[in-house]
Design a protein around this motif. Structure first.
Motif, PDB file in Angstrom:
ATOM      1  N   HIS A  66       0.843  -1.197   0.000  1.00  0.00           N
ATOM      2  CA  HIS A  66       0.000   0.000   0.000  1.00  0.00           C
ATOM      3  C   HIS A  66       0.875   1.242   0.000  1.00  0.00           C
ATOM      4  O   HIS A  66       1.932   1.264   0.637  1.00  0.00           O
ATOM      5  N   GLY A  67       0.459   2.255  -0.721  1.00  0.00           N
ATOM      6  CA  GLY A  67       1.167   3.526  -0.723  1.00  0.00           C
ATOM      7  C   GLY A  67       0.858   4.323   0.533  1.00  0.00           C
ATOM      8  O   GLY A  67      -0.299   4.411   0.939  1.00  0.00           O
ATOM      9  N   ALA A  68       1.866   4.889   1.136  1.00  0.00           N
ATOM     10  CA  ALA A  68       1.673   5.669   2.359  1.00  0.00           C
ATOM     11  C   ALA A  68       0.839   6.917   2.115  1.00  0.00           C
ATOM     12  O   ALA A  68       0.195   7.415   3.028  1.00  0.00           O
ATOM     13  N   ARG A  69       0.816   7.403   0.885  1.00  0.00           N
ATOM     14  CA  ARG A  69       0.068   8.625   0.563  1.00  0.00           C
ATOM     15  C   ARG A  69      -1.105   8.338  -0.374  1.00  0.00           C
ATOM     16  O   ARG A  69      -1.471   9.181  -1.188  1.00  0.00           O
ATOM     17  N   ASP A  70      -1.681   7.162  -0.239  1.00  0.00           N
ATOM     18  CA  ASP A  70      -2.830   6.775  -1.059  1.00  0.00           C
ATOM     19  C   ASP A  70      -4.027   7.638  -0.661  1.00  0.00           C
ATOM     20  O   ASP A  70      -4.502   7.567   0.464  1.00  0.00           O
ATOM     21  N   ALA A  71      -4.516   8.451  -1.598  1.00  0.00           N
ATOM     22  CA  ALA A  71      -5.648   9.344  -1.324  1.00  0.00           C
ATOM     23  C   ALA A  71      -6.984   8.692  -1.681  1.00  0.00           C
ATOM     24  O   ALA A  71      -8.029   9.271  -1.422  1.00  0.00           O
ATOM     25  N   VAL A  72      -6.955   7.495  -2.262  1.00  0.00           N
ATOM     26  CA  VAL A  72      -8.182   6.801  -2.642  1.00  0.00           C
ATOM     27  C   VAL A  72      -8.567   5.778  -1.582  1.00  0.00           C
ATOM     28  O   VAL A  72      -9.675   5.788  -1.057  1.00  0.00           O
ATOM     29  N   VAL A  73      -7.652   4.874  -1.282  1.00  0.00           N
ATOM     30  CA  VAL A  73      -7.878   3.832  -0.277  1.00  0.00           C
ATOM     31  C   VAL A  73      -6.925   4.108   0.883  1.00  0.00           C
ATOM     32  O   VAL A  73      -5.708   4.007   0.722  1.00  0.00           O
ATOM     33  N   ASP A  74      -7.482   4.465   2.016  1.00  0.00           N
ATOM     34  CA  ASP A  74      -6.670   4.814   3.178  1.00  0.00           C
ATOM     35  C   ASP A  74      -5.715   3.675   3.535  1.00  0.00           C
ATOM     36  O   ASP A  74      -6.097   2.502   3.519  1.00  0.00           O
ATOM     37  N   VAL A  75      -4.489   4.026   3.875  1.00  0.00           N
ATOM     38  CA  VAL A  75      -3.468   3.036   4.220  1.00  0.00           C
ATOM     39  C   VAL A  75      -3.886   2.171   5.411  1.00  0.00           C
ATOM     40  O   VAL A  75      -3.396   1.057   5.594  1.00  0.00           O
ATOM     41  N   GLU A  76      -4.820   2.661   6.200  1.00  0.00           N
ATOM     42  CA  GLU A  76      -5.329   1.883   7.335  1.00  0.00           C
ATOM     43  C   GLU A  76      -5.936   0.558   6.881  1.00  0.00           C
ATOM     44  O   GLU A  76      -5.959  -0.420   7.635  1.00  0.00           O
ATOM     45  N   ASN A  77      -6.400   0.489   5.629  1.00  0.00           N
ATOM     46  CA  ASN A  77      -6.940  -0.759   5.086  1.00  0.00           C
ATOM     47  C   ASN A  77      -5.882  -1.857   5.065  1.00  0.00           C
ATOM     48  O   ASN A  77      -6.185  -3.025   5.313  1.00  0.00           O
ATOM     49  N   ALA A  78      -4.637  -1.506   4.791  1.00  0.00           N
ATOM     50  CA  ALA A  78      -3.555  -2.496   4.783  1.00  0.00           C
ATOM     51  C   ALA A  78      -3.338  -3.066   6.179  1.00  0.00           C
ATOM     52  O   ALA A  78      -3.157  -4.272   6.361  1.00  0.00           O
ATOM     53  N   ARG A  79      -3.383  -2.207   7.168  1.00  0.00           N
ATOM     54  CA  ARG A  79      -3.203  -2.666   8.556  1.00  0.00           C
ATOM     55  C   ARG A  79      -4.374  -3.546   8.991  1.00  0.00           C
ATOM     56  O   ARG A  79      -4.193  -4.543   9.690  1.00  0.00           O
ATOM     57  N   HIS A  80      -5.566  -3.187   8.535  1.00  0.00           N
ATOM     58  CA  HIS A  80      -6.753  -3.991   8.859  1.00  0.00           C
ATOM     59  C   HIS A  80      -6.651  -5.377   8.202  1.00  0.00           C
ATOM     60  O   HIS A  80      -6.978  -6.387   8.830  1.00  0.00           O
ATOM     61  N   LEU A  81      -6.178  -5.417   6.969  1.00  0.00           N
ATOM     62  CA  LEU A  81      -5.958  -6.708   6.299  1.00  0.00           C
ATOM     63  C   LEU A  81      -4.979  -7.556   7.100  1.00  0.00           C
ATOM     64  O   LEU A  81      -5.220  -8.733   7.344  1.00  0.00           O
ATOM     65  N   LYS A  82      -3.853  -6.957   7.477  1.00  0.00           N
ATOM     66  CA  LYS A  82      -2.837  -7.698   8.222  1.00  0.00           C
ATOM     67  C   LYS A  82      -3.421  -8.323   9.481  1.00  0.00           C
ATOM     68  O   LYS A  82      -3.159  -9.477   9.783  1.00  0.00           O
ATOM     69  N   ASP A  83      -4.206  -7.553  10.202  1.00  0.00           N
ATOM     70  CA  ASP A  83      -4.779  -8.038  11.453  1.00  0.00           C
ATOM     71  C   ASP A  83      -5.898  -9.057  11.243  1.00  0.00           C
ATOM     72  O   ASP A  83      -6.172  -9.858  12.134  1.00  0.00           O
ATOM     73  N   GLU A  88      -0.371 -16.547   6.951  1.00  0.00           N
ATOM     74  CA  GLU A  88       0.828 -15.721   6.940  1.00  0.00           C
ATOM     75  C   GLU A  88       0.612 -14.513   6.032  1.00  0.00           C
ATOM     76  O   GLU A  88       0.048 -14.630   4.948  1.00  0.00           O
ATOM     77  N   ASN A  89       1.061 -13.368   6.485  1.00  0.00           N
ATOM     78  CA  ASN A  89       0.987 -12.182   5.649  1.00  0.00           C
ATOM     79  C   ASN A  89       2.094 -11.209   6.033  1.00  0.00           C
ATOM     80  O   ASN A  89       2.669 -11.311   7.110  1.00  0.00           O
ATOM     81  N   LYS A  90       2.364 -10.321   5.102  1.00  0.00           N
ATOM     82  CA  LYS A  90       3.394  -9.310   5.312  1.00  0.00           C
ATOM     83  C   LYS A  90       2.897  -8.015   4.682  1.00  0.00           C
ATOM     84  O   LYS A  90       2.342  -8.028   3.586  1.00  0.00           O
ATOM     85  N   VAL A  91       3.087  -6.900   5.381  1.00  0.00           N
ATOM     86  CA  VAL A  91       2.678  -5.593   4.868  1.00  0.00           C
ATOM     87  C   VAL A  91       3.917  -4.804   4.460  1.00  0.00           C
ATOM     88  O   VAL A  91       4.893  -4.732   5.204  1.00  0.00           O
ATOM     89  N   ILE A  92       3.830  -4.221   3.281  1.00  0.00           N
ATOM     90  CA  ILE A  92       4.867  -3.299   2.812  1.00  0.00           C
ATOM     91  C   ILE A  92       4.176  -1.979   2.504  1.00  0.00           C
ATOM     92  O   ILE A  92       3.260  -1.932   1.686  1.00  0.00           O
ATOM     93  N   ILE A  93       4.583  -0.943   3.195  1.00  0.00           N
ATOM     94  CA  ILE A  93       4.065   0.395   2.946  1.00  0.00           C
ATOM     95  C   ILE A  93       5.106   1.133   2.107  1.00  0.00           C
ATOM     96  O   ILE A  93       6.263   1.254   2.518  1.00  0.00           O
ATOM     97  N   VAL A  94       4.700   1.592   0.946  1.00  0.00           N
ATOM     98  CA  VAL A  94       5.605   2.288   0.038  1.00  0.00           C
ATOM     99  C   VAL A  94       5.658   3.765   0.443  1.00  0.00           C
ATOM    100  O   VAL A  94       4.658   4.469   0.329  1.00  0.00           O
ATOM    101  N   PRO A  95       6.818   4.217   0.930  1.00  0.00           N
ATOM    102  CA  PRO A  95       6.930   5.625   1.350  1.00  0.00           C
ATOM    103  C   PRO A  95       6.624   6.555   0.172  1.00  0.00           C
ATOM    104  O   PRO A  95       7.085   6.318  -0.938  1.00  0.00           O
ATOM    105  N   ASP A  96       5.818   7.546   0.406  1.00  0.00           N
ATOM    106  CA  ASP A  96       5.435   8.513  -0.622  1.00  0.00           C
ATOM    107  C   ASP A  96       4.658   7.893  -1.785  1.00  0.00           C
ATOM    108  O   ASP A  96       4.416   8.552  -2.784  1.00  0.00           O
ATOM    109  N   GLY A  97       4.279   6.620  -1.671  1.00  0.00           N
ATOM    110  CA  GLY A  97       3.517   5.968  -2.742  1.00  0.00           C
ATOM    111  C   GLY A  97       2.071   6.423  -2.727  1.00  0.00           C
ATOM    112  O   GLY A  97       1.470   6.572  -1.672  1.00  0.00           O
TER     113      GLY A  97
END
Length: 129
Positions: A66-83, A88-97
């Motif tokens: 997920h892009g850290a600056r995603d203006a369409v889908v809030d990055v919080e969705n990635a954290r919710h998926l992880k939880d 097994e899962n892994k989250v990668i947040i793309v800085p300035d993405g």
């Protein structure tokens, strides 16, 4: 691999549409958002999805990007998926993405994350069932 995946659909639709009350839309017809006509059935179906059950049914390891600056889908969705994912899962947040992750540095980061993830899990016999 899940990229910019929305799981809080009601919040996403509210963000995209402003004050439209999707629950009151007639099934037939369209609603225009940012100049794009979208069938009302899409909105009604999206709001009826049980995303918690859907996430619990994912039967393979998931790489969540997920892009850290995603203006369409809030990055919080990635954290919710992880939880919420049970495997097994892994989250990668793309800085300035942003939502599209199309900058050259985004593409390099995606390649450096996705290819090893797939290779590792494919060799373990987890993917491709």
């Amino acid at each position: 691999t899940l990229i910019a995946t929305p799981v809080d659909l009601s919040r996403l639709l509210g963000t995209l549409s402003g004050k439209i009350n999707f629950k009151d839309l007639p099934k037939a017809g369209t609603t225009t958002i940012d100049g794009i006509p979208i069938h009302n059935e899409f909105f009604l179906e999206a709001l009826s999805l049980d995303m918690q059950s859907a996430m619990r049914s994912v039967a393979v390891p998931a790489l969540i990007i997920h892009g850290a600056r995603d203006a369409v889908v809030d990055v919080e969705n990635a954290r919710h998926l992880k939880d919420s994912l049970i495997n097994e899962n892994k989250v990668i947040i793309v800085p300035d993405g942003d939502h599209n992750l199309t900058r050259e540095e985004d593409i390099r980061m995606l390649k450096s994350a996705i290819i090893p993830w797939i290779s590792t899990h494919e060799n373990n016999g987890v993917l491709g069932r």
